[in-house]
Design a protein around this motif. Structure first.
Motif, PDB file in Angstrom:
ATOM      1  N   ILE A  30      66.351  78.588  18.070  1.00  0.00           N
ATOM      2  CA  ILE A  30      66.450  77.701  19.267  1.00  0.00           C
ATOM      3  C   ILE A  30      65.940  76.376  18.837  1.00  0.00           C
ATOM      4  CG2 ILE A  30      65.696  77.188  21.407  1.00  0.00           C
ATOM      5  CD1 ILE A  30      65.025  80.000  21.888  1.00  0.00           C
ATOM      6  N   VAL A  31      66.895  75.544  19.140  1.00  0.00           N
ATOM      7  CA  VAL A  31      66.832  74.070  18.657  1.00  0.00           C
ATOM      8  C   VAL A  31      66.776  73.334  20.123  1.00  0.00           C
ATOM      9  CG1 VAL A  31      67.659  71.979  17.683  1.00  0.00           C
ATOM     10  CG2 VAL A  31      68.163  74.226  16.654  1.00  0.00           C
ATOM     11  N   ASP A  32      65.737  72.831  20.477  1.00  0.00           N
ATOM     12  CA  ASP A  32      65.593  71.864  21.563  1.00  0.00           C
ATOM     13  C   ASP A  32      66.078  70.652  21.411  1.00  0.00           C
ATOM     14  OD1 ASP A  32      64.214  70.228  23.693  1.00  0.00           O
ATOM     15  OD2 ASP A  32      63.067  71.926  23.973  1.00  0.00           O
ATOM     16  N   ARG A  33      67.058  70.321  22.196  1.00  0.00           N
ATOM     17  CA  ARG A  33      67.726  69.060  21.856  1.00  0.00           C
ATOM     18  C   ARG A  33      66.844  67.825  22.651  1.00  0.00           C
ATOM     19  NH1 ARG A  33      72.944  70.276  24.749  1.00  0.00           N
ATOM     20  NH2 ARG A  33      71.471  71.161  26.253  1.00  0.00           N
ATOM     21  N   ASN A  34      65.959  67.992  23.159  1.00  0.00           N
ATOM     22  CA  ASN A  34      65.201  66.927  23.891  1.00  0.00           C
ATOM     23  C   ASN A  34      63.741  66.692  22.860  1.00  0.00           C
ATOM     24  OD1 ASN A  34      66.568  67.093  26.395  1.00  0.00           O
ATOM     25  ND2 ASN A  34      65.769  68.921  26.743  1.00  0.00           N
ATOM     26  N   THR A  35      63.390  67.733  22.479  1.00  0.00           N
ATOM     27  CA  THR A  35      62.205  67.530  21.551  1.00  0.00           C
ATOM     28  C   THR A  35      62.386  67.673  20.166  1.00  0.00           C
ATOM     29  OG1 THR A  35      61.666  69.853  21.413  1.00  0.00           O
ATOM     30  CG2 THR A  35      60.798  68.429  23.393  1.00  0.00           C
ATOM     31  N   ARG A  36      63.470  68.108  19.877  1.00  0.00           N
ATOM     32  CA  ARG A  36      64.100  68.306  18.344  1.00  0.00           C
ATOM     33  C   ARG A  36      63.184  69.262  17.549  1.00  0.00           C
ATOM     34  NH1 ARG A  36      66.381  62.426  16.317  1.00  0.00           N
ATOM     35  NH2 ARG A  36      67.838  62.139  18.001  1.00  0.00           N
ATOM     36  N   GLN A  37      62.492  70.117  18.317  1.00  0.00           N
ATOM     37  CA  GLN A  37      61.614  71.232  17.801  1.00  0.00           C
ATOM     38  C   GLN A  37      62.469  72.488  17.451  1.00  0.00           C
ATOM     39  OE1 GLN A  37      58.275  70.878  16.985  1.00  0.00           O
ATOM     40  NE2 GLN A  37      58.862  68.848  17.431  1.00  0.00           N
ATOM     41  N   VAL A  38      62.284  73.299  16.590  1.00  0.00           N
ATOM     42  CA  VAL A  38      62.994  74.351  15.977  1.00  0.00           C
ATOM     43  C   VAL A  38      61.961  75.760  16.149  1.00  0.00           C
ATOM     44  CG1 VAL A  38      64.231  75.372  14.245  1.00  0.00           C
ATOM     45  CG2 VAL A  38      64.327  73.170  14.468  1.00  0.00           C
ATOM     46  N   ARG A  39      62.367  76.495  17.068  1.00  0.00           N
ATOM     47  CA  ARG A  39      61.781  77.938  17.294  1.00  0.00           C
ATOM     48  C   ARG A  39      62.558  79.153  16.720  1.00  0.00           C
ATOM     49  NH1 ARG A  39      61.795  80.937  22.837  1.00  0.00           N
ATOM     50  NH2 ARG A  39      60.574  82.883  22.160  1.00  0.00           N
ATOM     51  N   TYR A  40      61.564  79.621  15.785  1.00  0.00           N
ATOM     52  CA  TYR A  40      62.465  81.169  15.284  1.00  0.00           C
ATOM     53  C   TYR A  40      61.900  82.236  16.199  1.00  0.00           C
ATOM     54  CZ  TYR A  40      63.622  78.354  11.338  1.00  0.00           C
ATOM     55  OH  TYR A  40      64.203  77.302  10.401  1.00  0.00           O
ATOM     56  N   THR A  41      62.820  82.811  16.461  1.00  0.00           N
ATOM     57  CA  THR A  41      62.562  84.039  17.693  1.00  0.00           C
ATOM     58  C   THR A  41      62.132  85.333  17.040  1.00  0.00           C
ATOM     59  OG1 THR A  41      64.657  84.904  17.619  1.00  0.00           O
ATOM     60  CG2 THR A  41      64.187  83.286  18.977  1.00  0.00           C
ATOM     61  N   ASP A  42      61.486  86.217  17.761  1.00  0.00           N
ATOM     62  CA  ASP A  42      61.201  87.640  17.084  1.00  0.00           C
ATOM     63  C   ASP A  42      62.442  88.203  16.492  1.00  0.00           C
ATOM     64  OD1 ASP A  42      58.529  87.598  18.217  1.00  0.00           O
ATOM     65  OD2 ASP A  42      59.246  88.101  20.042  1.00  0.00           O
ATOM     66  N   GLU A  43      63.704  88.057  17.004  1.00  0.00           N
ATOM     67  CA  GLU A  43      64.827  88.767  16.315  1.00  0.00           C
ATOM     68  C   GLU A  43      64.970  88.266  14.965  1.00  0.00           C
ATOM     69  OE1 GLU A  43      67.867  90.734  19.041  1.00  0.00           O
ATOM     70  OE2 GLU A  43      67.182  88.920  20.175  1.00  0.00           O
ATOM     71  N   TYR A  44      64.764  86.841  14.707  1.00  0.00           N
ATOM     72  CA  TYR A  44      65.014  86.197  13.400  1.00  0.00           C
ATOM     73  C   TYR A  44      63.896  87.194  12.279  1.00  0.00           C
ATOM     74  CZ  TYR A  44      64.300  83.196   9.503  1.00  0.00           C
ATOM     75  OH  TYR A  44      63.819  82.612   8.255  1.00  0.00           O
ATOM     76  N   TYR A  45      62.750  87.274  12.787  1.00  0.00           N
ATOM     77  CA  TYR A  45      61.880  88.041  11.789  1.00  0.00           C
ATOM     78  C   TYR A  45      62.256  89.423  11.661  1.00  0.00           C
ATOM     79  CZ  TYR A  45      59.108  83.716  11.836  1.00  0.00           C
ATOM     80  OH  TYR A  45      58.742  82.582  11.633  1.00  0.00           O
ATOM     81  N   LEU A  46      62.849  89.945  12.479  1.00  0.00           N
ATOM     82  CA  LEU A  46      63.363  91.409  12.371  1.00  0.00           C
ATOM     83  C   LEU A  46      64.577  91.408  11.488  1.00  0.00           C
ATOM     84  CD1 LEU A  46      63.737  94.248  13.128  1.00  0.00           C
ATOM     85  CD2 LEU A  46      65.275  93.792  14.814  1.00  0.00           C
ATOM     86  N   MET A  47      65.440  90.354  11.656  1.00  0.00           N
ATOM     87  CA  MET A  47      66.536  90.443  10.415  1.00  0.00           C
ATOM     88  C   MET A  47      66.072  89.952   9.290  1.00  0.00           C
ATOM     89  SD  MET A  47      69.587  90.787  11.895  1.00  0.00           S
ATOM     90  CE  MET A  47      68.721  92.269  12.807  1.00  0.00           C
ATOM     91  N   LYS A  48      64.838  89.251   9.149  1.00  0.00           N
ATOM     92  CA  LYS A  48      64.334  88.894   7.905  1.00  0.00           C
ATOM     93  C   LYS A  48      63.533  90.122   7.354  1.00  0.00           C
ATOM     94  CE  LYS A  48      61.144  85.562   5.649  1.00  0.00           C
ATOM     95  NZ  LYS A  48      60.448  84.319   5.861  1.00  0.00           N
ATOM     96  N   HIS A  49      63.099  90.889   7.916  1.00  0.00           N
ATOM     97  CA  HIS A  49      62.535  92.206   7.498  1.00  0.00           C
ATOM     98  C   HIS A  49      63.554  93.059   6.784  1.00  0.00           C
ATOM     99  CE1 HIS A  49      58.293  92.063   8.450  1.00  0.00           C
ATOM    100  NE2 HIS A  49      58.354  91.316   9.486  1.00  0.00           N
ATOM    101  N   LEU A  50      64.717  93.074   7.386  1.00  0.00           N
ATOM    102  CA  LEU A  50      65.805  94.116   6.874  1.00  0.00           C
ATOM    103  C   LEU A  50      66.499  93.448   5.982  1.00  0.00           C
ATOM    104  CD1 LEU A  50      66.683  95.136  10.469  1.00  0.00           C
ATOM    105  CD2 LEU A  50      66.048  96.477   9.039  1.00  0.00           C
ATOM    106  N   SER A  51      67.090  91.986   6.133  1.00  0.00           N
ATOM    107  CA  SER A  51      68.148  91.645   5.299  1.00  0.00           C
ATOM    108  C   SER A  51      67.699  91.151   4.057  1.00  0.00           C
ATOM    109  CB  SER A  51      68.997  90.461   6.173  1.00  0.00           C
ATOM    110  OG  SER A  51      69.987  89.732   5.397  1.00  0.00           O
TER     111      SER A  51
END
Length: 475
Positions: A389-410
């Motif tokens: 998730i990229v917040d266009r207002n704060t320009r902060q980047v958030r990696y969600t729980d599913e991102y880490y699930l994909m990382k654990h697999l892929s």
């Protein structure tokens, strides 16, 4: 035998014992509060009387092509608020070995529900020769997005599917098939007269020779145009979600009609133009295996079709069709997108889907939105899940729980890997990866930490997994 020879043999044997005893198991763990914690374990030399989990390292199942995600216009738009350096960090997190190291990328042919709006590559009515065909819009949005990924992963395997043909090729001459909004709402922006709604169990395409020929030419020109722009589309599925009529771009096909298009028009057009892009049937979101059965039974289907793509409820057909048609490759083409929960519950739902799919023969698994802005909304007001998730207002980047699930697999299961049989078919997936290592992915669904006795081949060990955690062990 000379003494020095005996001594050398003993030395080699002793070195082997030392190496074996010194082997480490690396474990990576993620919980709702901690991300990607790395630990080392030594295998236990004592035998395990009763293993909680047994991995049969000599029982090799299907080969694995890998995991991936989807490129779309709104994802690229979200990345534009970041500096080039920060944007590179996000792309690296998806396509390098320090991130998910995705193997596959999906891209829409024309508009998807996460495009800015409706469009196709030729909106000139009855242009059967495709004189006005153009991918110019993609040259400024989708192709730059894909090329950013190729910069980090040049061997990324790309495949594509349309959400809709050009509107003039459809029976209701509209991009959508339903006038109302997303399920259970009256939100919609498609200006479709309800009298022109298309039912879900009929074909929304004009099954007339001129349109069928034109559409086959449309696909051929698409692949050739993308290649001229440096993007090689290696696989095509001729329709996204063949059995649904939403308010965004869509088109339904009866299996017999889709087979006519593929075997009598699309396949021959590719042969004529010397296009080696594979054709798969999909994406099938119909739970009854009869859809895939009916398609594959049509004349020349086997000649032109190399695989089967299932999506959403289409996963329910896998246990049957994979057994009946084992010679085809199978892909789960779109992870269920949720409603922007972007939390641990989304991870749990995706984990269940991944386990079901791999235990029923898939070779590859696709996530849907890789990147979205802070609203996570489509142009049709459906807020969905994403990996980043990229917040266009704060320009902060958030990696969600599913991102880490994909990382654990892929990250550890790349092309050349094979699935291994495991005793637990709900919370464990195991693979022999491309490096010959054993990779075990375990979900602990319990509310408390739990110690598991694991036997993998001739290795026995015990690991303690945190409550509600996804864990990858590399042996």
């Amino acid at each position: 035998m000379e003494l020095k020879t005996v001594t050398a043999i003993i030395g080699i044997a002793w070195a082997s014992v030392i190496t074996t005893s010194a082997q480490k198991i690396t474990m990576y763990s993620t919980t709702p509060t901690e991300r990607w914690i790395e630990k080392k374990y030594s295998p236990d030399k004592s035998p395990v009387d009763q293993a909680d989990i047994q991995v049969y390292t000599d029982s090799l199942l299907q080969d694995v092509i890998g995991f991936g995600g989807t490129f779309n216009e709104l994802g690229w738009d979200a990345l534009q608020c970041l500096s080039a350096e920060e944007r590179d960090k996000v792309m690296a997190s998806l396509f390098t070995e320090n991130g998910t190291l995705f193997t596959l990328g999906r891209t829409p042919v024309g508009a998807s529900d996460y495009a800015f709006g409706y469009y196709s590559y030729n909106d000139v009515k009855d242009d059967y020769t495709m004189r006005n065909f153009s991918i110019d819009r993609d040259r400024y949005i989708l192709i730059p997005y894909i090329k950013e990924a190729l910069k980090f992963r040049p061997d990324l395997k790309l495949w594509a599917s349309p959400w809709t043909p050009p509107a003039w090729m459809k029976v209701n001459e509209h991009y959508s098939q339903k006038s109302s909004g997303i399920e259970g709402t009256d939100i919609g922006h498609n200006q479709l007269d309800p009298n022109r709604n298309v039912l879900g169990n009929v074909t929304g395409f004009k099954m007339q020779q001129g349109y069928l020929q034109a559409y086959a030419l449309y696909f051929s020109k698409y692949i050739q145009a993308y290649r001229k722009n440096g993007v090689n589309i290696q696989m095509i599925m001729p329709q996204n979600e063949i059995a649904w009529t939403p308010c965004w771009p869509s088109c339904t096909w009866r299996p017999e009609d889709l087979a006519i298009f593929v075997t009598q028009y699309l396949g021959p057009q590719f042969e004529k133009d010397s296009i080696d892009t594979e054709i798969w049937v999909g994406t099938v979101n119909y739970p009854n295996p009869d859809y895939i059965r009916t398609f594959l039974k049509q004349k020349n289907a086997e000649k032109y079709v190399k695989g089967v793509g299932v999506q959403w409820t289409g996963m329910r057909a896998l246990p049957t069709v994979h057994k009946e048609y084992p010679s085809y490759r199978y892909m789960q083409t779109e992870n269920q997108c949720g409603n922007a929960e972007n939390d641990w519950s989304a991870l749990e739902n995706t984990w269940k889907a991944v386990v079901h799919c791999f235990n029923n023969g898939v070779n590859s698994y696709m996530y849907w939105n890789m990147v979205l802005n802070e609203t996570c909304k489509s142009a049709w007001d459906w807020a969905q899940n994403t990996l980043v998730i990229v917040d266009r207002n704060t320009r902060q980047v958030r990696y969600t729980d599913e991102y880490y699930l994909m990382k654990h697999l892929s990250r550890f299961v790349q092309p050349g890997s094979q699935m291994l049989r495991a005793s637990d078919k709900e919370n464990v997936l195991a693979f022999r990866n491309q490096d010959g290592k054993t990779v075990i992915v375990i979900y602990n669904p319990k509310e408390q930490e739990y110690s598991y006795n694991i036997k993998a081949g001739n290795k026995n060990f015990k690991v303690t997994l945190q409550a509600k955690s996804i864990n990858t062990l590399v042996l």
